[in-house]
Design an enzyme around this catalytic site. Structure first.
Site, PDB file in Angstrom:
ATOM      1  N   TRP A   1       5.156 -16.527  23.600  1.00  0.00           N
ATOM      2  CA  TRP A   1       6.245 -15.993  22.767  1.00  0.00           C
ATOM      3  C   TRP A   1       6.747 -14.664  23.329  1.00  0.00           C
ATOM      4  O   TRP A   1       6.923 -13.695  22.598  1.00  0.00           O
ATOM      5  CB  TRP A   1       5.801 -15.793  21.302  1.00  0.00           C
ATOM      6  CG  TRP A   1       5.173 -17.005  20.709  1.00  0.00           C
ATOM      7  CD1 TRP A   1       3.882 -17.147  20.304  1.00  0.00           C
ATOM      8  CD2 TRP A   1       5.804 -18.269  20.462  1.00  0.00           C
ATOM      9  NE1 TRP A   1       3.657 -18.407  19.828  1.00  0.00           N
ATOM     10  CE2 TRP A   1       4.822 -19.121  19.910  1.00  0.00           C
ATOM     11  CE3 TRP A   1       7.096 -18.772  20.669  1.00  0.00           C
ATOM     12  CZ2 TRP A   1       5.083 -20.431  19.560  1.00  0.00           C
ATOM     13  CZ3 TRP A   1       7.359 -20.085  20.314  1.00  0.00           C
ATOM     14  CH2 TRP A   1       6.369 -20.897  19.769  1.00  0.00           C
TER      15      TRP A   1
ATOM     16  N   ALA B   1       8.920  -0.704  18.241  1.00  0.00           N
ATOM     17  CA  ALA B   1       9.845  -1.834  18.126  1.00  0.00           C
ATOM     18  C   ALA B   1      10.096  -2.182  16.665  1.00  0.00           C
ATOM     19  O   ALA B   1      11.212  -2.514  16.273  1.00  0.00           O
ATOM     20  CB  ALA B   1       9.290  -3.033  18.870  1.00  0.00           C
TER      21      ALA B   1
ATOM     22  N   GLU C   1       6.595  -9.075  15.518  1.00  0.00           N
ATOM     23  CA  GLU C   1       6.277  -7.648  15.376  1.00  0.00           C
ATOM     24  C   GLU C   1       5.472  -7.409  14.094  1.00  0.00           C
ATOM     25  O   GLU C   1       5.738  -6.470  13.347  1.00  0.00           O
ATOM     26  CB  GLU C   1       7.552  -6.798  15.353  1.00  0.00           C
ATOM     27  CG  GLU C   1       8.515  -7.057  16.483  1.00  0.00           C
ATOM     28  CD  GLU C   1       7.997  -6.604  17.823  1.00  0.00           C
ATOM     29  OE1 GLU C   1       6.899  -6.017  17.874  1.00  0.00           O
ATOM     30  OE2 GLU C   1       8.679  -6.843  18.825  1.00  0.00           O
TER      31      GLU C   1
ATOM     32  N   THR D   1       3.513 -10.037  11.142  1.00  0.00           N
ATOM     33  CA  THR D   1       4.031 -10.944  10.113  1.00  0.00           C
ATOM     34  C   THR D   1       4.149 -10.188   8.792  1.00  0.00           C
ATOM     35  O   THR D   1       3.524  -9.150   8.585  1.00  0.00           O
ATOM     36  CB  THR D   1       3.067 -12.130   9.892  1.00  0.00           C
ATOM     37  OG1 THR D   1       1.815 -11.600   9.413  1.00  0.00           O
ATOM     38  CG2 THR D   1       2.827 -12.905  11.183  1.00  0.00           C
TER      39      THR D   1
END
Lengths: 259, 388
Positions: free
Chosen positions: B166, B246, B367, B369
């Site tokens: 991913w 992020a 980033e 859950t």
């Protein structure tokens, strides 16, 4: 090469624009004000010339104090400095008076090349570059879709309805450009931050030796005396095809000068 | 006369002139370069990643919140607003920028050697080099401590083996920041594309983030020199700090997707006539719009508050979790509710709403859950960790 780019702040042509009810001038207060679109192309052209030939790029704006925002935006694209002619007496100035003020300001700047948009999206009269060149006693190369420079020799392709004309002149000169000339860059974040530190010189009419009576609404050679809102859109005209629909459509287009 | 949803809350008045100018440049770039194409990119599941990276680099959005090495050094709120504008175009395009700036570049800036910073950051800021960030593995997402990728010493060299999953920007990246288990705990490594033993495979058949590259990274005996390791990151706290960066962008970004949905929907409902009057004239529609505007406004203000705290150096990880959990959850809810107002039109790519809704399904779980962020808040409130 010392280049001055004329930048005008105008109401965003993509949003609703109005004239003021009291004196029929452009309503800047309620509008979202932006750099005149065509001027961005002039800035881009100036920056490209500077990148190729060196020199300095100066923004010259005449406008109310709020135009400072557009000056900073112009500087964020990369020019070195700016001159802002700001004076309450300028409100409502006509093109003739504007050219007088700008010519006086240019007198202090020693430009080899004056670049500007071919028209502004508010006034749309397209006469300013010619008037300015006349006042400065320099060549006017107007409506350029391409500009090449070889030493002091300038060559433009002037865009016309039929095609283009090649026109040449020597510097100093005024060159106005259309949006076909280049693709303006986006201001970079570094440019935005650097713009805050670039010098912006404010000049009043007094500084330029222009009398207030020669400019503004009172000194205007032309003025809007009345205005009204465009009537709401009508329902349009329906053409029923009874075998000659095509002809009717062409006639309509011809009458409206679309073809 | 309509009031913009953000104007209901006087949001713009809380920004500086510089922040508004930066937002305007990003918005202009999105309007001219991204919006005309993004539905097609989404449909074709293909983006011109290199060209986009260069465009983003030209205005300075890549690593804009980092200092030096070609980066603009702007504040957290300016960065957040850029994320908001990008995600209003598409979450996948915002992801490209987040991964480049807040994961790959941030990792190098915070943990890299001087040589590594000079070698990679200016090119990454300009968009000439694309980066990716390899932490997640096929079996280890929320639990990165379980990672199986290893880096073993062989003389002065390192040899990396494992698989990362991913990974946004994976196959288009020139440089991968890869986290691996060593005898000395988890360490980060810079793996240039083309290194022998390193390969990528794109993950296809996605129904979300289709305008984004998602890949698997395969490390099969990848031999790296000693100086490929990021010297300043030891243990999992390194990559987790990058993720906090992020996530912060997502707190703003998610509100961008929501805002785009709401603006689209308000315009649609004003024009679409049902039983001879606009859809927006019905009380049921107005209730939906008002509820969505409330959540949008609260989310924007929360994002801004976190941004100001980040600028002041007082932002803590739990607060980022609170922002990410709330804003992505509410953005997804807004996107779905907007879809109901658009009716059948809402399921087509002619409108951005279903695309945002589909994208936000990914944003909800990447980033960190929602469940993990919920447990972060639970731990903060009770003092009892309940992760396992």
């Amino acid at each position: 090469m010392n280049i001055v780019v004329l930048v005008k702040q105008v109401p965003d042509s993509g949003a609703e624009r109005n004239l003021r009810t009291d004196d029929n001038t452009v309503d800047r207060g309620s509008a979202s004000n932006v750099i005149n679109e065509m001027d961005e192309y002039a800035i881009e052209e100036a920056l490209r010339i500077q990148e190729a030939h060196g020199g300095e790029v100066t923004i010259l704006t005449m406008g109310p104090s709020g135009a400072a925002e557009s000056i900073r935006k112009a500087l964020s694209m990369g020019p070195d400095k700016a001159v802002h002619v700001v004076d309450d007496a300028l409100h409502g100035s006509c093109a003739l008076a504007t050219s007088k003020v700008l010519a006086a300001a240019l007198g202090t700047l020693n430009a080899d090349l004056v670049l500007c948009g071919a028209e502004s999206t508010d006034g749309r009269v397209q006469v300013l570059p010619h008037m300015l060149a006349e006042r400065l006693g320099v060549a006017a190369l107007t409506g350029a879709r391409k500009l090449t420079i070889d030493g002091s020799a300038l060559t433009i392709e002037r865009q016309t309805d039929e095609g283009y004309e090649v026109v040449t002149a020597q510097t100093p000169a005024v060159v106005s450009v259309w949006d076909t000339i280049n693709e303006p860059r986006y201001p970079s974040f570094k440019g935005i931050m650097a713009a805050k530190k670039k010098p912006v010189q404010a000049l009043s009419l007094g500084d330029l030796g222009v009398a207030p009576s020669e400019v503004g609404l009172d000194g205007a050679s032309s003025a809007v005396v009345e205005h009204s809102k465009r009537p709401p859109r009508s329902g349009g005209q329906k053409v029923t095809d009874e075998g000659e629909g095509g002809v009717k459509l062409v006639e309509f287009l011809a009458t409206e000068k679309f073809v | 006369m309509r009031v913009h949803p953000a104007a209901l809350f006087g949001f713009d008045d809380l920004l500086t002139d510089e922040e508004r100018e930066i937002r305007q440049v990003v918005r202009q770039l999105c309007d001219r370069e991204l919006r005309p194409n993004v539905a097609r990119w989404f449909e074709e599941s293909h983006i011109p990643a290199r060209e986009l990276a260069r465009q983003f680099g030209s205005i300075g959005v890549l690593g804009m919140h980092l200092d030096g090495y070609g980066c603009a050094g702007l504040g957290a709120v300016a960065y957040g607003l850029a994320c908001l504008e990008m995600e209003a175009a598409d979450s996948g395009l915002r992801s490209l920028v987040s991964v480049q700036g807040s994961l790959a570049m941030y990792a190098i800036r915070a943990f890299g050697s001087e040589d590594q910073k000079q070698q990679w950051l200016p090119g990454m800021a300009a968009g000439e080099h694309i980066g990716c960030f390899g932490l997640t593995e096929p079996d280890f997402g929320s639990d990165p401590a379980g990672m199986r990728t290893t880096a073993k010493r062989d003389g002065a060299d390192w040899v990396l083996d494992g698989t990362k999953m991913w990974i946004t920007n994976g196959s288009v990246a020139d440089i991968a920041v890869v986290w691996a288990r060593t005898d000395d705990g988890v360490r980060g490594f810079l793996v240039p594309a083309g290194t022998r033993g390193y390969s990528t495979r794109d993950i296809g058949h996605k129904f979300s983030l289709r305008a984004s590259v998602t890949s698997e990274l395969i490390l099969d005996g990848v031999r790296l020199p000693a100086e490929a390791m990021l010297p300043e990151a030891r243990g999992l706290s390194g990559p987790l700090r990058c993720l906090d960066e992020a996530r912060f962008g997502i707190v703003f970004g998610a509100m961008g997707a929501a805002l785009d949905c709401l603006e689209t929907t308000i315009a649609y409902a004003g024009e679409r006539e049902v039983f001879a009057k606009p859809l927006s004239a019905y009380q049921l529609t107005q209730e939906k719009l008002a509820d969505m505007a409330l959540e949008l406004g609260k989310g924007l203000l929360l994002a801004l508050h976190l941004g100001r705290r980040k600028e002041a150096g007082t932002l803590v990880s739990e607060q980022v979790s609170a922002g990410k959990l709330n804003n992505v959850r509410e953005a997804l809810d807004i996107a779905r509710k907007c879809r109901t107002i658009l009716g059948a039109s809402g399921i087509t790519l002619e409108y951005p709403v279903i695309r945002h809704a589909a994208n936000l399904e990914s944003v909800l779980t990447y980033e960190g859950t929602s469940e993990i962020h919920t447990l972060v808040l639970g731990r903060a409130l009770t003092g009892i960790p309940a992760f396992r």
